[in-house]
Write an enzyme that holds these catalytic residues in place. Structure first.
Site, PDB file in Angstrom:
ATOM      1  N   HIS A 117       0.793  -1.340  -0.134  1.00  0.00           N
ATOM      2  CA  HIS A 117      -0.099  -0.042   0.037  1.00  0.00           C
ATOM      3  C   HIS A 117       0.892   1.241  -0.160  1.00  0.00           C
ATOM      4  CE1 HIS A 117       0.532  -0.093   4.546  1.00  0.00           C
ATOM      5  NE2 HIS A 117       0.568   1.076   4.311  1.00  0.00           N
ATOM      6  N   ASP A 147      -0.097  -7.478   1.156  1.00  0.00           N
ATOM      7  CA  ASP A 147       0.275  -6.107   1.626  1.00  0.00           C
ATOM      8  C   ASP A 147       2.053  -6.234   1.617  1.00  0.00           C
ATOM      9  OD1 ASP A 147       0.248  -3.344   1.884  1.00  0.00           O
ATOM     10  OD2 ASP A 147       0.303  -3.450   3.860  1.00  0.00           O
ATOM     11  N   GLY A 222       3.925   6.504   7.655  1.00  0.00           N
ATOM     12  CA  GLY A 222       5.333   6.363   7.430  1.00  0.00           C
ATOM     13  C   GLY A 222       6.124   5.433   7.961  1.00  0.00           C
ATOM     14  N   SER A 224       4.983   2.338   7.865  1.00  0.00           N
ATOM     15  CA  SER A 224       4.558   1.130   7.250  1.00  0.00           C
ATOM     16  C   SER A 224       5.745   0.717   6.180  1.00  0.00           C
ATOM     17  CB  SER A 224       3.195   1.472   6.108  1.00  0.00           C
ATOM     18  OG  SER A 224       2.164   1.467   7.106  1.00  0.00           O
TER      19      SER A 224
END
Length: 472
Positions: A117, A147, A222, A224
């Protein structure tokens, strides 16, 4: 005349003498020794020092097209009702939107692991190494279902690579460290403990993610894509901030699962879907009584694909699944959410009520058997299909060029009960857009495991939406 003396002039030398003595005394007074840095280098500090050089900042640019609403100045319910009707007639404009995320180097040649993402729909991706300029990156592969994404940068020199740990021996309560760039703040560290395993969470796009680790270290936008580290300085997970409502908790993808996906992403650019080879439906009070089950919740196995993983594990129609990996399973939809996203080789421990008793059955997911997809379509859906070719367009007078055309429908099958007929074009199945036979193969195998799926049919120039499944 009486002579006067200036007292301040007498005191000044005395004050200077006292000050000099005091300074000299301080020089000889024993001072506490400066704290030894090594004594303050805790396991947390050592772990951060080991991994930080491999943590990168990722920034992306997305080109966003939006309609310019001429009625924007009249914001009330009357004008709002016309927005959808007129939106295709409104002029459009483009703007650039920037997003931030983190990543971790997993190979000295410049391969970087991050969240899918973070780079979704990016027109440009740049990576900033600690203390270096930004480098443009390319996408090697990405999979939104788990993801994860792999990026590649070219530096001309070997890059630092941290130690990769394991996530199959994690202990609830052990200390974990999250490193990333929340809100663009470079190399921010948060610490906490591992709170739980095998969590299922729903992302902002409605997608359900399974087998996540839960931690009490905050994961903010941020963060992630950054690494989750243990006290040995090993990466045990990839942080993700897809759960917007998380307050004071965070989630991470276990590193064992991530590295299995990495191998497939590097080989083919995508993660191959897996299946269990069974179909379930909701358990009703009447069905529970019929099978001698005193409970009221669970997923009833309605069909088992011969030779599939569930069949090999000994599951059979009439079994009632009550738990998946020790998590309660209340409905067929609940079961599907819990097993969606399994990778080939991963195991699902199912608590099953069968023949009057509870037992645990371990089913090992296998890669989708795309070579048998058409057999599954005939067995489960009751249709035969083929590519939309020039010959098919002429034979069935098709208006569509994408999808697969239905060439035969078995009487009494699910497709027949739904109203599908010869000459219909299947455009979408179970949320997967059908452009060619390969898309249909993947979609039909996945859909066969679900109690009900949305199917989109084109007949002539008309599009029909309907649900198909055991509930029909």
């Amino acid at each position: 005349m009486k002579k006067t003396t200036n007292k301040s002039s007498i005191r000044t030398p005395a004050r200077l003498f006292i000050l000099v003595c005091a300074v000299a005394g301080l020089a000889f007074y024993p001072q506490p020794a400066l704290a030894d840095r090594d004594s303050r280098r805790t396991p947390v500090v050592s772990a951060i020092e080991a991994v930080s050089p491999a943590v990168v900042n990722i920034s992306t640019e997305q080109i966003v097209r939006e309609s310019i609403n001429p009625f924007g100045g009249f914001r009330n319910d009357f004008f709002s009702e016309f927005d959808d009707f007129f939106k295709d007639m409104f002029p459009t404009r483009e703007r650039t939107r920037q997003t931030l995320g983190s990543g971790v180097i997993i190979d000295k040649d410049g391969y970087i692991l991050t969240n899918a993402h973070v780079i979704t729909q990016a027109s440009k991706i740049t990576v900033a190494m600690p203390g270096s300029d930004e480098i443009e990156a390319t996408v090697v592969g990405a999979d939104p279902n788990i993801d994860l994404a792999i990026l590649k940068i070219e530096t001309g020199s070997p890059l630092p690579v941290p130690a990769i740990g394991r996530s199959d021996d994690l202990m609830i309560g052990e200390t974990v460290i999250a490193i990333g760039n929340p809100f663009g703040l470079e190399h921010t560290v948060t610490t906490g403990v591992l709170s739980a395993l095998n969590r299922s969470i729903q992302g902002g796009d409605g997608r359900v993610y399974n087998n996540f680790m839960q931690i009490d270290a905050s994961i903010n936008p941020g963060n992630s894509g950054g690494p989750l580290v243990n006290l040995d300085g090993e990466i045990i997970g990839i942080n993700t901030a897809i759960y917007a409502r998380a307050q004071g908790i965070g989630f991470a993808i276990p590193i064992d699962r991530a590295m299995r996906a990495v191998q497939e992403l590097l080989e083919s650019g995508e993660v191959k879907r897996a299946w269990l080879g069974l179909q379930v439906q909701d358990l009703t009070p009447r069905l529970a009584k019929q099978f001698g089950y005193s409970g009221s919740r669970g997923a009833l196995v309605s069909d088992v694909i011969a030779g599939g993983p569930a069949d090999n594990a000994g599951l059979k129609p009439g079994d009632i699944i009550t738990r998946v990996n020790d998590q309660p399973t209340h409905t067929a939809h609940d079961f599907t959410n819990k097993v969606t996203g399994l990778l080939a080789g991963e195991r699902a421990n199912l608590t099953v009520f069968s023949n009057g008793r509870d037992k645990v059955v371990t089913v090992t997911a296998e890669a989708l058997p795309l070579d048998t997809a058409e057999d599954i379509a005939r067995q489960w859906l009751g249709v035969e299909v083929r590519e939309v070719s020039d010959e098919a367009v002429k034979t069935f007078r098709l208006a569509a060029r994408d999808g697969v055309v239905v060439t035969a429908v078995r009487t009494g099958s699910l497709a027949h009960q739904t109203g599908i007929r010869q000459g219909d074009v299947i455009r979408q199945l179970g949320g997967i857009e059908i452009r060619a036979m390969r898309d249909f193969h993947k979609a039909v195998v996945l859909a066969a495991e679900r109690a009900s799926v949305l199917i989109v049919i084109q007949r002539g120039r008309t599009i029909y939406y309907t649900n198909i499944g055991t509930s029909n």
